[in-house]
Design a protein around this motif. Sequence first.
Motif, mmCIF file in Angstrom:
data_model
loop_
_atom_site.group_PDB
_atom_site.id
_atom_site.type_symbol
_atom_site.label_atom_id
_atom_site.label_comp_id
_atom_site.label_asym_id
_atom_site.label_seq_id
_atom_site.Cartn_x
_atom_site.Cartn_y
_atom_site.Cartn_z
ATOM 1 N N ILE A 40 0.798 -1.235 0.000
ATOM 2 C CA ILE A 40 0.000 0.000 0.000
ATOM 3 C C ILE A 40 0.826 1.278 0.000
ATOM 4 C CG2 ILE A 40 -1.915 -1.158 1.172
ATOM 5 C CD1 ILE A 40 -1.110 0.633 3.650
ATOM 6 N N SER A 41 2.141 1.199 0.077
ATOM 7 C CA SER A 41 2.954 2.399 0.291
ATOM 8 C C SER A 41 3.308 3.179 -0.972
ATOM 9 C CB SER A 41 4.239 2.038 1.038
ATOM 10 O OG SER A 41 5.019 1.168 0.242
ATOM 11 N N ASN A 42 3.230 2.571 -2.142
ATOM 12 C CA ASN A 42 3.649 3.258 -3.360
ATOM 13 C C ASN A 42 2.525 4.163 -3.863
ATOM 14 O OD1 ASN A 42 4.409 4.028 -5.986
ATOM 15 N ND2 ASN A 42 5.631 2.175 -6.244
ATOM 16 N N ALA A 43 2.780 5.467 -3.855
ATOM 17 C CA ALA A 43 1.758 6.447 -4.264
ATOM 18 C C ALA A 43 1.339 6.282 -5.725
ATOM 19 C CB ALA A 43 2.280 7.856 -4.029
ATOM 20 N N ASN A 44 2.160 5.632 -6.538
ATOM 21 C CA ASN A 44 1.827 5.412 -7.951
ATOM 22 C C ASN A 44 0.815 4.282 -8.152
ATOM 23 O OD1 ASN A 44 3.602 7.410 -8.874
ATOM 24 N ND2 ASN A 44 5.323 5.989 -8.736
ATOM 25 N N PHE A 45 0.515 3.549 -7.085
ATOM 26 C CA PHE A 45 -0.387 2.400 -7.205
ATOM 27 C C PHE A 45 -1.539 2.509 -6.194
ATOM 28 C CE2 PHE A 45 3.785 0.942 -8.702
ATOM 29 C CZ PHE A 45 3.446 0.557 -9.983
ATOM 30 N N LYS A 46 -2.244 3.645 -6.255
ATOM 31 C CA LYS A 46 -3.344 3.886 -5.315
ATOM 32 C C LYS A 46 -4.489 2.889 -5.497
ATOM 33 C CE LYS A 46 -2.365 8.710 -4.532
ATOM 34 N NZ LYS A 46 -2.786 10.084 -4.630
ATOM 35 N N LYS A 47 -4.793 2.553 -6.754
ATOM 36 C CA LYS A 47 -5.887 1.604 -7.028
ATOM 37 C C LYS A 47 -5.567 0.236 -6.418
ATOM 38 C CE LYS A 47 -8.189 -0.736 -10.833
ATOM 39 N NZ LYS A 47 -8.088 -1.098 -12.231
ATOM 40 N N GLU A 48 -4.315 -0.210 -6.588
ATOM 41 C CA GLU A 48 -3.900 -1.496 -6.036
ATOM 42 C C GLU A 48 -3.922 -1.460 -4.500
ATOM 43 O OE1 GLU A 48 -2.445 0.123 -8.495
ATOM 44 O OE2 GLU A 48 -2.185 -1.289 -10.160
ATOM 45 N N ALA A 49 -3.486 -0.339 -3.935
ATOM 46 C CA ALA A 49 -3.504 -0.193 -2.476
ATOM 47 C C ALA A 49 -4.928 -0.306 -1.952
ATOM 48 C CB ALA A 49 -2.885 1.141 -2.070
ATOM 49 N N GLN A 50 -5.872 0.305 -2.657
ATOM 50 C CA GLN A 50 -7.276 0.219 -2.239
ATOM 51 C C GLN A 50 -7.794 -1.211 -2.309
ATOM 52 O OE1 GLN A 50 -9.220 3.138 -4.704
ATOM 53 N NE2 GLN A 50 -8.945 4.760 -3.182
ATOM 54 N N GLN A 51 -7.355 -1.975 -3.324
ATOM 55 C CA GLN A 51 -7.772 -3.374 -3.418
ATOM 56 C C GLN A 51 -7.343 -4.153 -2.177
ATOM 57 O OE1 GLN A 51 -7.125 -5.647 -7.095
ATOM 58 N NE2 GLN A 51 -6.519 -3.703 -8.024
ATOM 59 N N ILE A 52 -6.158 -3.862 -1.688
ATOM 60 C CA ILE A 52 -5.648 -4.549 -0.504
ATOM 61 C C ILE A 52 -6.354 -4.042 0.747
ATOM 62 C CG2 ILE A 52 -3.602 -4.922 0.947
ATOM 63 C CD1 ILE A 52 -3.589 -6.475 -1.760
ATOM 64 N N GLN A 53 -6.486 -2.739 0.890
ATOM 65 C CA GLN A 53 -7.080 -2.148 2.090
ATOM 66 C C GLN A 53 -8.554 -2.487 2.245
ATOM 67 O OE1 GLN A 53 -5.829 1.807 0.949
ATOM 68 N NE2 GLN A 53 -4.453 1.933 2.712
ATOM 69 N N ASN A 54 -9.274 -2.606 1.142
ATOM 70 C CA ASN A 54 -10.722 -2.831 1.196
ATOM 71 C C ASN A 54 -11.093 -4.297 0.997
ATOM 72 O OD1 ASN A 54 -11.006 -0.047 1.464
ATOM 73 N ND2 ASN A 54 -11.130 0.252 -0.739
ATOM 74 N N ASN A 55 -10.196 -5.169 1.320
ATOM 75 C CA ASN A 55 -10.381 -6.574 1.024
ATOM 76 C C ASN A 55 -10.636 -7.382 2.284
ATOM 77 O OD1 ASN A 55 -9.765 -9.269 0.106
ATOM 78 N ND2 ASN A 55 -9.122 -8.210 -1.755
#
Length: 164
Positions: A40-55
């Motif tokens: 979740i730390s890479n600002a260039n991959f916000k969509k991917e971070a959301q997939q992990i956080q909202n899972n």
Amino acid sequence: MIVVADTTPLISLMKIGRLNLIEQLFGEVQIPAAVYSELISNANFKKEAQQIQNNSYIKRVIIEDKKSVDLLRRATGLDLGESEAIILSDYCQADLLLMDEMKGRQVANQMGLHLMGTLGMLRTAYEETLLSYEDIEEYIKILRANGRHISDRLFRQLLESIHR
């Protein structure tokens, strides 16, 4: 079934748009805090971070035994995420550790942990009729185009193992 994941298999599944295979194959997966941070730390991959956080089927676990993690890192040269994933797998007696990196797999294997990588998940998904032969061909091409090193030998072995 207790399943622990390192970073790369989850990234690979997100790259092919099939993170849901985790839930379909295993129900849920535990990831140590360092892996969660990597995801979740890479600002260039916000969509991917959301997939992990909202899972709901990816569970973040805090590793209490920092000394074991540090010792494993210093003895093997593994990164923090790999080290935490191995320590968590050992601690909770996981049925399976999802890991792709060769050095981490070698260490985990020496410790007697059961391993599966991205290609193993794709093969298992095929065996459970969640993916077709054509899906796997396409997904390997996508992974290669996104910088994942998958040798021709491993690619052929996978395709031969799933027969048409």
